[in-house]
Design a protein around this motif. Sequence first.
Motif, mmCIF file in Angstrom:
data_model
loop_
_atom_site.group_PDB
_atom_site.id
_atom_site.type_symbol
_atom_site.label_atom_id
_atom_site.label_comp_id
_atom_site.label_asym_id
_atom_site.label_seq_id
_atom_site.Cartn_x
_atom_site.Cartn_y
_atom_site.Cartn_z
ATOM 1 N N GLY A 24 35.522 46.134 -35.516
ATOM 2 C CA GLY A 24 36.006 45.503 -36.733
ATOM 3 C C GLY A 24 37.140 46.308 -37.350
ATOM 4 N N PRO A 25 37.667 45.856 -38.457
ATOM 5 C CA PRO A 25 38.786 46.545 -39.096
ATOM 6 C C PRO A 25 38.466 47.984 -39.506
ATOM 7 C CG PRO A 25 38.495 44.361 -40.040
ATOM 8 C CD PRO A 25 37.328 44.609 -39.138
ATOM 9 N N GLU A 26 37.197 48.260 -39.831
ATOM 10 C CA GLU A 26 36.846 49.597 -40.300
ATOM 11 C C GLU A 26 35.727 50.231 -39.483
ATOM 12 O OE1 GLU A 26 36.611 50.024 -44.477
ATOM 13 O OE2 GLU A 26 38.142 48.505 -44.812
ATOM 14 N N GLY A 27 35.555 49.803 -38.260
ATOM 15 C CA GLY A 27 34.515 50.371 -37.405
ATOM 16 C C GLY A 27 33.798 49.286 -36.618
ATOM 17 N N TRP A 28 32.670 49.644 -36.049
ATOM 18 C CA TRP A 28 31.909 48.728 -35.204
ATOM 19 C C TRP A 28 30.964 47.896 -36.055
ATOM 20 C CZ3 TRP A 28 33.409 48.126 -30.297
ATOM 21 C CH2 TRP A 28 34.263 49.105 -29.777
ATOM 22 N N VAL A 29 30.959 46.585 -35.807
ATOM 23 C CA VAL A 29 30.141 45.631 -36.565
ATOM 24 C C VAL A 29 29.267 44.837 -35.600
ATOM 25 C CG1 VAL A 29 31.811 45.448 -38.451
ATOM 26 C CG2 VAL A 29 31.975 43.881 -36.514
ATOM 27 N N ARG A 30 28.191 44.273 -36.094
ATOM 28 C CA ARG A 30 27.271 43.522 -35.253
ATOM 29 C C ARG A 30 27.569 42.022 -35.240
ATOM 30 N NH1 ARG A 30 25.051 48.235 -35.729
ATOM 31 N NH2 ARG A 30 23.630 48.932 -34.106
ATOM 32 N N ASP A 31 28.438 41.555 -36.102
ATOM 33 C CA ASP A 31 28.790 40.135 -36.162
ATOM 34 C C ASP A 31 30.191 39.933 -35.584
ATOM 35 O OD1 ASP A 31 29.295 37.471 -36.749
ATOM 36 O OD2 ASP A 31 28.788 37.641 -38.867
ATOM 37 N N VAL A 32 30.277 39.165 -34.514
ATOM 38 C CA VAL A 32 31.570 38.936 -33.864
ATOM 39 C C VAL A 32 32.571 38.300 -34.830
ATOM 40 C CG1 VAL A 32 30.997 36.666 -32.892
ATOM 41 C CG2 VAL A 32 32.669 38.114 -31.725
ATOM 42 N N ARG A 33 32.077 37.571 -35.806
ATOM 43 C CA ARG A 33 32.979 36.910 -36.756
ATOM 44 C C ARG A 33 33.688 37.903 -37.675
ATOM 45 N NH1 ARG A 33 28.368 33.475 -36.367
ATOM 46 N NH2 ARG A 33 28.948 31.543 -35.332
ATOM 47 N N ALA A 34 33.205 39.143 -37.713
ATOM 48 C CA ALA A 34 33.834 40.194 -38.523
ATOM 49 C C ALA A 34 34.719 41.111 -37.676
ATOM 50 C CB ALA A 34 32.762 41.010 -39.233
ATOM 51 N N TYR A 64 34.932 46.547 -23.875
ATOM 52 C CA TYR A 64 35.684 45.614 -23.042
ATOM 53 C C TYR A 64 36.178 44.459 -23.908
ATOM 54 C CZ TYR A 64 31.309 42.979 -23.113
ATOM 55 O OH TYR A 64 30.183 42.299 -23.520
ATOM 56 N N ALA A 65 37.238 43.807 -23.435
ATOM 57 C CA ALA A 65 37.827 42.683 -24.162
ATOM 58 C C ALA A 65 37.022 41.416 -23.913
ATOM 59 C CB ALA A 65 39.274 42.480 -23.733
ATOM 60 N N VAL A 66 36.846 40.642 -24.975
ATOM 61 C CA VAL A 66 36.125 39.369 -24.913
ATOM 62 C C VAL A 66 37.063 38.276 -25.404
ATOM 63 C CG1 VAL A 66 34.192 38.046 -25.858
ATOM 64 C CG2 VAL A 66 33.899 40.481 -25.347
ATOM 65 N N ALA A 67 37.331 37.291 -24.555
ATOM 66 C CA ALA A 67 38.171 36.162 -24.954
ATOM 67 C C ALA A 67 37.441 35.345 -26.015
ATOM 68 C CB ALA A 67 38.491 35.285 -23.746
ATOM 69 N N ILE A 68 38.177 34.968 -27.050
ATOM 70 C CA ILE A 68 37.576 34.219 -28.157
ATOM 71 C C ILE A 68 38.414 32.988 -28.496
ATOM 72 C CG2 ILE A 68 36.401 36.188 -29.185
ATOM 73 C CD1 ILE A 68 39.359 35.011 -31.027
ATOM 74 N N ALA A 69 37.765 32.075 -29.183
ATOM 75 C CA ALA A 69 38.447 30.938 -29.800
ATOM 76 C C ALA A 69 38.320 31.128 -31.303
ATOM 77 C CB ALA A 69 37.795 29.628 -29.372
ATOM 78 N N GLN A 70 39.363 30.804 -32.033
ATOM 79 C CA GLN A 70 39.294 30.907 -33.499
ATOM 80 C C GLN A 70 38.670 29.617 -34.024
ATOM 81 O OE1 GLN A 70 39.493 33.354 -35.315
ATOM 82 N NE2 GLN A 70 41.203 34.680 -34.872
ATOM 83 N N GLU A 71 37.474 29.741 -34.587
ATOM 84 C CA GLU A 71 36.774 28.589 -35.156
ATOM 85 C C GLU A 71 36.805 28.696 -36.677
ATOM 86 O OE1 GLU A 71 32.998 28.027 -33.270
ATOM 87 O OE2 GLU A 71 33.948 27.799 -31.307
ATOM 88 N N ALA A 72 36.324 27.684 -37.343
ATOM 89 C CA ALA A 72 36.349 27.665 -38.816
ATOM 90 C C ALA A 72 35.596 28.852 -39.415
ATOM 91 C CB ALA A 72 35.757 26.352 -39.327
ATOM 92 N N THR A 73 34.542 29.301 -38.730
ATOM 93 C CA THR A 73 33.740 30.420 -39.241
ATOM 94 C C THR A 73 34.238 31.771 -38.761
ATOM 95 O OG1 THR A 73 32.204 30.147 -37.407
ATOM 96 C CG2 THR A 73 31.662 29.015 -39.466
ATOM 97 N N GLY A 74 35.275 31.783 -37.923
ATOM 98 C CA GLY A 74 35.818 33.035 -37.406
ATOM 99 C C GLY A 74 35.849 33.037 -35.896
ATOM 100 N N PRO A 75 36.125 34.189 -35.295
ATOM 101 C CA PRO A 75 36.209 34.254 -33.841
ATOM 102 C C PRO A 75 34.850 33.999 -33.193
ATOM 103 C CG PRO A 75 36.460 36.451 -34.797
ATOM 104 C CD PRO A 75 36.393 35.479 -35.925
ATOM 105 N N TRP A 76 34.863 33.300 -32.063
ATOM 106 C CA TRP A 76 33.639 33.039 -31.300
ATOM 107 C C TRP A 76 33.978 33.100 -29.814
ATOM 108 C CZ3 TRP A 76 28.919 33.634 -32.610
ATOM 109 C CH2 TRP A 76 27.890 33.146 -31.816
#
Length: 104
Positions: A24-34, A64-76
């Motif tokens: 995440g922007p300030e470290g490791w987070v457990r929610d992919v949307r952050a 590792y890199a994870v491909a995401i789609a930008q959804e209304a709730t954030g990256p998924w």
Amino acid sequence: MAKAFMPVVFAANDLIEGDSVYLGPEGWVRDVRAASVAETADAVPALETRAAQGVAGNIVVGPYAVAIAQEATGPWPVLRREQIKASRGTTIPVGPAAAIADAA
């Protein structure tokens, strides 16, 4: 023909808890949307460098890199394996079970 770039986030495993985490922007987070998203190929190296710092600091392992789609709730994540990890459950409904879960 070159494959089109897909935005990515960086995932890894937390060294203490062992679960999936995302950079995440300030470290490791457990929610992919952050998670911080590399919207272009040029943005990937900066996230990769930050992920490597997590390894060097004994915070995470195996980023590792994870491909995401930008959804209304954030990256998924776009791949099923990564969707299961991001859902934080052991599995997510598919097939007939998905229809039942959607109806509930």
